[in-house]
Design a protein around this motif. Structure first.
Motif: not given
Length: 447
Positions: A179-180, A183-184, A200, A202-204, A209, A212
């Motif tokens: 998902k990350d 998203n990126i 970007t 909600n990159v956890k 991270k 991002a």
């Protein structure tokens, strides 16, 4: 809508493709593992050797055959063997004792009285009467020697369960990472399509991270550069429009004028406007050139007090009449680029001469690993909402700092740019004298 549905379908096909690849790899790995395990010595695997296991499993059969033959010694050997044959599922054959056998089989035969030839899958019995008895070939296969279909079924079943469990573990372990990445990727695509507001969020995951954050910082920087360039372009267009408008008006007046003296004045005005355009273009090009270049610092150790006093003395001729300039500097040494920092101080002092009422104060101090330059004036000051704008090229305020004072609004832009070259920053606050305090903080190593 069809485009949105196509992505999940493509994603599902990709998952199926990866699962098929994973199954194939699992089959290859399983078969290879079986081959390697089977080739290892029994001392490592704690499994008895297949040769010994099968040989010992035939010991009872060998003894029973010998007993039958010994009980019918009065009968021909071939006849006794022929009567025993129906009780066995493999052929029994009488051979002469001088039959050529492999060395390992021959040694085992001499030692035990019977031996097993694993290559041909036969058992030899020494009857001690000049004959050998051959039992076999005996069909006893392990899984590695089974037919292709049964081995394939085993491998597929093993790989299927293994792949499903492995895939489930991988999915739960890397779904957040996937998902990350998505998203990126979406943010990068939006930035590439010109949406400079894309970020970007909600990159956890710890793995992506930092990436991002770099992408977000890059987007912010690009957005700032584009916005700055647009502002500069509009400001420069405005600066060019004014002398061009005057030239157009003067040209029109020149065509209509009949007075030679008036024509000379109009021609001089047009010449001045052309010179102003050339100066503006030259200053703008120099600024843009400096903005794009990477200046290498030429660091020199200087005494801040002596160096600042020389600068103040060199500007005495530029001070307005009855203008008071106070220069205060800490008596310490610092490692700075004297050319860059001198240009910064002179620009700020000339700016103070232009806009201050009666007084300006220069303070230069060294704080830890920084040199701080402060210039106070008693002028009109800078409104709070304009304190960032004045460092933009061609920026002017609607107060006393107007075109009538001269210049193109590049002086403070140069100051900020050169401060950044020196790994520093420039900003403005309210001065204790009532006007503006310009502060420049520069990185300066110890001598």
């Amino acid at each position: 809508m069809s485009h949105l549905l196509a992505k999940p379908l493509f994603f599902n096909r990709r998952i199926i493709f990866y699962l098929v690849i994973l199954l194939s790899l699992q089959c290859i790995i399983a078969y290879g593992a079986l081959l390697v395990f089977d080739s290892l010595p029994s001392s490592l695997t704690d499994m008895p050797d297949d040769h010994i296991v099968f040989r010992e499993s035939q010991r009872g059969t060998v003894n029973l055959i010998r007993m039958q033959i010994n009980e019918h010694k009065d009968r021909p050997l071939e006849q006794v063997v022929e009567e025993l044959q129906p009780y066995f599922g493999y052929p029994i054959e009488v051979l002469p004792s001088n039959t050529s056998l492999p060395d390992s089989v021959q040694k085992e035969l001499v030692k035990l009285g019977f031996s097993y030839d694993s290559d041909n899958e036969v058992v030899y019995i020494d009857l001690n009467d000049g004959h050998l008895l051959q039992l076999g070939p005996i069909l006893m296969r392990d899984i590695l020697e089974s037919n292709t279909m049964s081995l394939s079924v085993f491998l597929i079943i093993w790989a299927l369960f293994s792949a499903i469990i492995f895939f489930i573990l991988i999915y739960f372990a890397f779904s957040a990472v996937w998902k990350d990445l998505v998203n990126i990727r979406q943010t990068a695509e939006q930035l590439g399509q010109g949406n400079l507001h894309a970020r970007t969020e909600n990159v956890k995951g710890w793995l992506f991270k930092p990436l991002a954050n770099v992408l977000n910082n890059m987007g912010t920087h690009i957005e700032h550069l584009v916005s700055t360039n647009q502002t500069i372009s509009h400001a420069m267009a405005h600066e060019l429009r004014t002398p061009l408008a005057r030239m157009r008006f003067e040209l029109s007046m020149l065509e209509e004028s009949q007075d030679e003296q008036e024509k000379l004045l109009l021609q001089k005005g047009m010449s001045d406007d052309i010179n102003e355009l050339e100066t503006l273009i030259s200053a703008s090009l120099n600024y843009f050139k400096m903005q794009q270049s990477n200046i290498e610092l030429n660091l020199t150790t200087v005494s801040l007090k002596e160096w600042s006093e020389k600068i103040c003395q060199s500007l005495e001729l530029f001070k307005p009449p009855e203008f008071e300039l106070i220069c205060n500097s800490q008596d310490v040494n610092a490692l700075i680029d004297t050319n860059l920092v001198e240009t910064i101080v002179k620009n700020l002092l000339l700016n103070a001469f232009k806009y201050a009422t009666h007084k300006a104060v220069l303070n230069i101090t060294k704080q830890h690993n920084s040199v701080v330059i402060e210039i106070d004036d008693d002028g009109a000051g800078i409104p709070f909402n304009s304190r960032e704008k004045i460092f933009m090229p061609f920026a002017r305020l609607d107060t006393s700092r107007t075109r009538s004072t001269g210049g193109y609004g590049l002086g403070l832009a140069y100051v900020k740019l050169m401060a950044e070259f020196h790994n520093g920053k420039a900003f403005v606050v309210t001065s204790p004298l009532g006007g503006a305090r310009f502060v420049v903080s520069l990185k300066a190593e110890d001598e």
